[in-house]
Scaffold this motif. Structure first.
Motif, PDB file in Angstrom:
ATOM      1  N   MET A  53      -4.053  -5.067  -1.159  1.00 40.69           N
ATOM      2  CA  MET A  53      -5.006  -4.586  -1.862  1.00 40.69           C
ATOM      3  C   MET A  53      -6.022  -3.894  -1.098  1.00 40.69           C
ATOM      4  SD  MET A  53      -7.760  -6.694  -4.226  1.00 40.69           S
ATOM      5  CE  MET A  53      -6.721  -7.312  -5.542  1.00 40.69           C
ATOM      6  N   ASN A  54      -6.706  -2.642  -1.842  1.00 45.78           N
ATOM      7  CA  ASN A  54      -7.606  -2.095  -0.834  1.00 45.78           C
ATOM      8  C   ASN A  54      -8.818  -2.631  -1.070  1.00 45.78           C
ATOM      9  OD1 ASN A  54      -6.159   0.802  -0.489  1.00 45.78           O
ATOM     10  ND2 ASN A  54      -5.939   0.524  -2.656  1.00 45.78           N
ATOM     11  N   LEU A  55      -9.571  -3.021  -0.167  1.00 44.88           N
ATOM     12  CA  LEU A  55     -10.695  -3.751  -0.101  1.00 44.88           C
ATOM     13  C   LEU A  55     -11.710  -2.924   0.483  1.00 44.88           C
ATOM     14  CD1 LEU A  55      -9.528  -7.460   1.245  1.00 44.88           C
ATOM     15  CD2 LEU A  55     -10.328  -6.590  -1.332  1.00 44.88           C
ATOM     16  N   ILE A  56     -12.872  -2.669  -0.060  1.00 50.85           N
ATOM     17  CA  ILE A  56     -13.865  -1.485   0.102  1.00 50.85           C
ATOM     18  C   ILE A  56     -15.227  -2.299   0.333  1.00 50.85           C
ATOM     19  CG2 ILE A  56     -14.986   0.486  -0.693  1.00 50.85           C
ATOM     20  CD1 ILE A  56     -12.489   0.777  -2.382  1.00 50.85           C
ATOM     21  N   GLU A  57     -15.901  -2.156   1.458  1.00 50.73           N
ATOM     22  CA  GLU A  57     -17.394  -2.584   1.723  1.00 50.73           C
ATOM     23  C   GLU A  57     -18.355  -1.301   1.542  1.00 50.73           C
ATOM     24  OE1 GLU A  57     -17.360  -5.992   4.337  1.00 50.73           O
ATOM     25  OE2 GLU A  57     -15.210  -5.623   4.670  1.00 50.73           O
ATOM     26  N   GLY A  58     -19.461  -1.729   1.949  1.00 49.03           N
ATOM     27  CA  GLY A  58     -20.391  -0.744   2.149  1.00 49.03           C
ATOM     28  C   GLY A  58     -21.266  -0.345   0.983  1.00 49.03           C
ATOM     29  N   VAL A 112     -10.647   9.070   1.538  1.00 47.81           N
ATOM     30  CA  VAL A 112     -11.466   9.384   0.808  1.00 47.81           C
ATOM     31  C   VAL A 112     -13.198   9.339   1.442  1.00 47.81           C
ATOM     32  CG1 VAL A 112     -12.813   8.814  -1.440  1.00 47.81           C
ATOM     33  CG2 VAL A 112     -10.411   8.809  -0.983  1.00 47.81           C
ATOM     34  N   PRO A 113     -13.659  10.353   1.569  1.00 49.23           N
ATOM     35  CA  PRO A 113     -15.231  10.294   2.202  1.00 49.23           C
ATOM     36  C   PRO A 113     -16.099   9.153   1.515  1.00 49.23           C
ATOM     37  CG  PRO A 113     -14.504  12.539   1.839  1.00 49.23           C
ATOM     38  CD  PRO A 113     -13.390  11.685   1.326  1.00 49.23           C
ATOM     39  N   GLU A 114     -16.874   8.430   2.276  1.00 50.13           N
ATOM     40  CA  GLU A 114     -17.590   7.492   1.890  1.00 50.13           C
ATOM     41  C   GLU A 114     -16.953   5.988   1.435  1.00 50.13           C
ATOM     42  OE1 GLU A 114     -20.692   8.665  -0.913  1.00 50.13           O
ATOM     43  OE2 GLU A 114     -21.453  10.250   0.354  1.00 50.13           O
ATOM     44  N   VAL A 115     -15.587   6.110   0.914  1.00 51.25           N
ATOM     45  CA  VAL A 115     -15.056   5.024   0.598  1.00 51.25           C
ATOM     46  C   VAL A 115     -14.024   4.565   1.708  1.00 51.25           C
ATOM     47  CG1 VAL A 115     -13.273   4.324  -0.834  1.00 51.25           C
ATOM     48  CG2 VAL A 115     -14.838   5.897  -1.682  1.00 51.25           C
ATOM     49  N   GLY A 116     -13.341   5.470   2.424  1.00 52.02           N
ATOM     50  CA  GLY A 116     -12.532   5.275   3.529  1.00 52.02           C
ATOM     51  C   GLY A 116     -10.901   5.409   3.196  1.00 52.02           C
ATOM     52  N   PRO A 117     -10.132   4.712   4.024  1.00 55.44           N
ATOM     53  CA  PRO A 117      -8.616   4.813   3.696  1.00 55.44           C
ATOM     54  C   PRO A 117      -8.281   4.080   2.452  1.00 55.44           C
ATOM     55  CG  PRO A 117      -8.920   3.502   5.604  1.00 55.44           C
ATOM     56  CD  PRO A 117     -10.292   4.051   5.374  1.00 55.44           C
ATOM     57  N   LEU A 118      -7.396   4.924   1.604  1.00 50.97           N
ATOM     58  CA  LEU A 118      -6.932   4.071   0.326  1.00 50.97           C
ATOM     59  C   LEU A 118      -5.598   4.034   0.187  1.00 50.97           C
ATOM     60  CD1 LEU A 118      -9.859   5.184  -2.375  1.00 50.97           C
ATOM     61  CD2 LEU A 118      -9.283   3.028  -1.171  1.00 50.97           C
ATOM     62  N   ILE A 119      -4.973   3.102  -0.224  1.00 49.38           N
ATOM     63  CA  ILE A 119      -3.378   3.412  -0.528  1.00 49.38           C
ATOM     64  C   ILE A 119      -3.226   3.075  -2.221  1.00 49.38           C
ATOM     65  CG2 ILE A 119      -1.240   2.346  -0.417  1.00 49.38           C
ATOM     66  CD1 ILE A 119      -2.165   0.969   2.446  1.00 49.38           C
ATOM     67  N   ALA A 120      -2.387   4.328  -2.709  1.00 44.31           N
ATOM     68  CA  ALA A 120      -2.000   4.090  -4.020  1.00 44.31           C
ATOM     69  C   ALA A 120      -0.442   4.365  -4.213  1.00 44.31           C
ATOM     70  CB  ALA A 120      -2.500   5.360  -4.816  1.00 44.31           C
ATOM     71  N   ARG A 121      -0.119   3.339  -5.273  1.00 37.23           N
ATOM     72  CA  ARG A 121       1.331   3.417  -5.688  1.00 37.23           C
ATOM     73  C   ARG A 121       1.539   4.182  -6.836  1.00 37.23           C
ATOM     74  NH1 ARG A 121       5.617  -0.401  -4.784  1.00 37.23           N
ATOM     75  NH2 ARG A 121       4.411  -1.780  -4.030  1.00 37.23           N
ATOM     76  N   ARG A 164      -3.312  11.694   3.262  1.00 37.65           N
ATOM     77  CA  ARG A 164      -2.955  11.587   4.431  1.00 37.65           C
ATOM     78  C   ARG A 164      -1.369  11.593   4.897  1.00 37.65           C
ATOM     79  NH1 ARG A 164      -5.474   6.448   6.704  1.00 37.65           N
ATOM     80  NH2 ARG A 164      -4.520   7.268   8.669  1.00 37.65           N
ATOM     81  N   HIS A 165      -0.811  10.761   3.971  1.00 40.10           N
ATOM     82  CA  HIS A 165       0.696  10.499   4.344  1.00 40.10           C
ATOM     83  C   HIS A 165       1.416  10.028   2.945  1.00 40.10           C
ATOM     84  CE1 HIS A 165       4.278   9.445   6.682  1.00 40.10           C
ATOM     85  NE2 HIS A 165       4.134   8.160   5.957  1.00 40.10           N
ATOM     86  N   VAL A 166       2.601  10.182   2.730  1.00 41.05           N
ATOM     87  CA  VAL A 166       3.410   9.947   1.725  1.00 41.05           C
ATOM     88  C   VAL A 166       4.752   9.115   2.005  1.00 41.05           C
ATOM     89  CG1 VAL A 166       4.690  10.818  -0.174  1.00 41.05           C
ATOM     90  CG2 VAL A 166       2.564  12.061   0.547  1.00 41.05           C
ATOM     91  N   GLU A 167       4.779   8.121   1.473  1.00 39.96           N
ATOM     92  CA  GLU A 167       6.083   7.476   1.652  1.00 39.96           C
ATOM     93  C   GLU A 167       6.903   7.309   0.339  1.00 39.96           C
ATOM     94  OE1 GLU A 167       5.342   3.506   4.338  1.00 39.96           O
ATOM     95  OE2 GLU A 167       3.642   3.970   3.291  1.00 39.96           O
ATOM     96  N   ARG A 168       8.176   7.923   0.343  1.00 43.14           N
ATOM     97  CA  ARG A 168       8.876   7.986  -0.697  1.00 43.14           C
ATOM     98  C   ARG A 168       9.993   6.745  -0.916  1.00 43.14           C
ATOM     99  NH1 ARG A 168       7.524  13.086   0.763  1.00 43.14           N
ATOM    100  NH2 ARG A 168       6.497  14.293  -0.772  1.00 43.14           N
ATOM    101  N   LEU A 169       9.871   6.028  -1.599  1.00 48.18           N
ATOM    102  CA  LEU A 169      10.700   4.727  -1.662  1.00 48.18           C
ATOM    103  C   LEU A 169      11.734   4.913  -2.593  1.00 48.18           C
ATOM    104  CD1 LEU A 169       7.860   2.169  -1.283  1.00 48.18           C
ATOM    105  CD2 LEU A 169       9.464   3.597   0.513  1.00 48.18           C
ATOM    106  N   GLY A 170      11.626   6.016  -3.521  1.00 50.94           N
ATOM    107  CA  GLY A 170      12.842   6.152  -4.687  1.00 50.94           C
ATOM    108  C   GLY A 170      12.019   5.877  -6.014  1.00 50.94           C
TER     109      GLY A 170
END
Length: 325
Positions: free
Chosen positions: A239-244, A291-300, A276-282
Motif C-alpha cells: 500500500m502507498n502510505l503518505i504522511e505530512g 508526485v511533488p509534495e506527495v512523494g513516490p507512488l505505485i499504481a497497478r 518514473r518506471h514501468v513494470e509490464r507483467l502481462g
C-alpha cells in the motif's frame, strides 16, 4: 483436529523479552498462518507451541489439554521444517513410516498407512527411491507424509516452501491447501511471504516485534488493516502510505491507498506527477510515479495500458477504498 489456545504467552532470552504476552485462539480445523518480517517472533512462537522452545510464562492448550510443560512427543503435534530433514539412506517408504517404526507399529498396519499417505501425496511411484532421486517438491511431500502418517492433532509448518523455486512454491501452495481441505486438520503455518499467507490461510496472524498487530481473514486484513504496519505488509505491491501535509489535508496522520485503487489519467486527477518506471507483467502493469509534495507512488493498472518513463500524468485515489490513521 484440535483447538489451540495461547494465553499470555511470553518468551525472554537473557532478560530480553521477545514474545510479549500473546493471546490467541486457533479453532479446530483452521488453517492459521503466522506472517511477519524476519525477527518478528513467528518461528519462536511456533517452536513454543511444538515444545521445542520453552516459554518463559503463559500457557499453551491443545485440544483442551494444558501442554505448557509437556514434551513435544506428548503434545499431539507433527512439525514440517524448511529443510525436509529426511534420512538419505532410507527409502521414501521408510522415511514416511519412520515414526511408526519407532512406535513398533505392526508391519501390515504400517504398510497400509504409508500406502494411504503416499496416495494422498502422489508419491506411490516413488516409495522405493532414496531422497537424492527426488525433486525438491517431492522431498517436501515426503516430509509432509511423515507428519500425516502420525495422525496428529495439529500440524505445524515452519517456512516449508522457502527452499523451492517460484513455480514449485505456487504448486505446493495449492497442494497444501487441498491437503488441508481433505484432512480437515488444524494447521499452523509460518511464513514471511504475505502471498502465501493470503492464498492459503483461513486466519492470518500478523506479528511485529513479538506482538500481534492484527488477526483476521485474508480479506479483512486487505480491506481493513488495523495499523500502518499491516497496511504496508499485506498486499503486493504494498500500500502507498503518505504522511505530512497531504495526509493532514486528508484529515489524518497517515493516508493509505493501495496501488490497484489509484487511478492514472493523462487529463484529470487529484495529484500531478510523472512516470518514473514501468513494470509490464502481462495482465497488469505496475507504474511507479513521482508526485511533488506527495512523494513516490505505485499504481497497478490494466496491462493493455501504455505509459512511458517521464510521461506527465494525473493520479486519483478511489476515495471509497482509502484508509486513514
Amino acid at each position: 483436529m484440535s483447538r489451540v489456545e495461547l494465553k499470555d504467552l511470553r518468551k525472554s532470552f537473557g532478560g530480553v523479552e521477545v514474545i510479549h504476552g500473546i493471546d490467541l485462539t486457533i479453532e479446530a480445523g483452521e488453517f492459521c498462518v503466522f506472517v511477519g518480517p524476519s525477527g518478528c517472533g513467528k518461528s519462536t512462537l511456533l517452536r513454543m507451541i511444538s515444545g521445542l522452545e520453552v516459554q518463559t510464562s503463559g500457557t499453551i492448550e491443545i485440544g483442551g489439554r494444558d501442554v505448557s510443560d509437556s514434551d513435544p512427543s506428548s503434545r499431539g503435534i507433527a512439525m514440517v521444517f524448511q529443510n525436509y530433514a529426511l534420512y538419505p539412506h532410507l527409502s521414501v517408504r521408510e522415511n514416511i513410516g519412520f515414526g511408526l517404526s519407532l512406535a513398533r507399529t505392526p508391519k501390515d498396519e504400517m504398510k497400509r498407512k504409508v500406502d494411504e499417505v503416499a496416495g494422498i501425496l502422489q508419491l506411490g511411484d516413488y516409495l522405493d527411491r532414496k531422497p537424492k532421486a527426488l525433486s525438491g517438491g517431492q522431498r517436501q511431500r515426503v516430509a509432509i507424509g511423515r507428519a500425516i502418517v502420525r495422525d496428529p492433532e495439529v500440524f505445524l509448518f515452519d517456512e516449508p516452501l522457502s527452499n523451492l523455486d517460484a513455480a514449485l512454491r505456487a504448486q505446493m501452495r495449492i497442494e497444501l491447501t487441498e491437503l488441508h481441505e481433505r484432512l480437515g486438520a488444524t494447521m499452523i503455518y509460518v511464513t514471511h511471504d504475505q502471498v502465501e499467507a493470503m492464498t492459503m490461510a483461513d486466519k492470518i496472524v500478523v506479528l511485529n516485534g513479538g506482538r500481534i498487530e492484527q488477526v483476521g481473514t485474508p480479506m479483512e486484513l486487505y480491506e481493513r488493516p488495523a495499523s500502518p504496519f499491516v497496511a504496508g505488509f499485506i498486499g503486493s505491491p504494498k500500500m502507498n502510505l503518505i504522511e505530512g501535509k497531504v495526509a493532514r489535508d486528508m484529515g489524518c496522520e497517515i493516508y493509505g491507498i493501495r496501488p490497484e485503487h489509484l487511478d492514472i489519467s493523462e487529463t484529470e486527477g487529484l495529484w500531478s506527477g510523472h512516470v518514473r518506471h514501468v513494470e509490464r507483467l502481462g495482465a497488469d502493469t505496475i507504474v511507479h510515479l513521482e508526485v511533488p509534495e506527495v512523494g513516490p507512488l505505485i499504481a497497478r493498472v490494466d496491462g493493455s495500458r501504455t505509459f512511458m518513463p517521464g510521461q506527465e500524468v494525473k493520479a486519483n485515489p478511489q476515495r471509497e477504498r482509502e484508509v486513514r490513521y
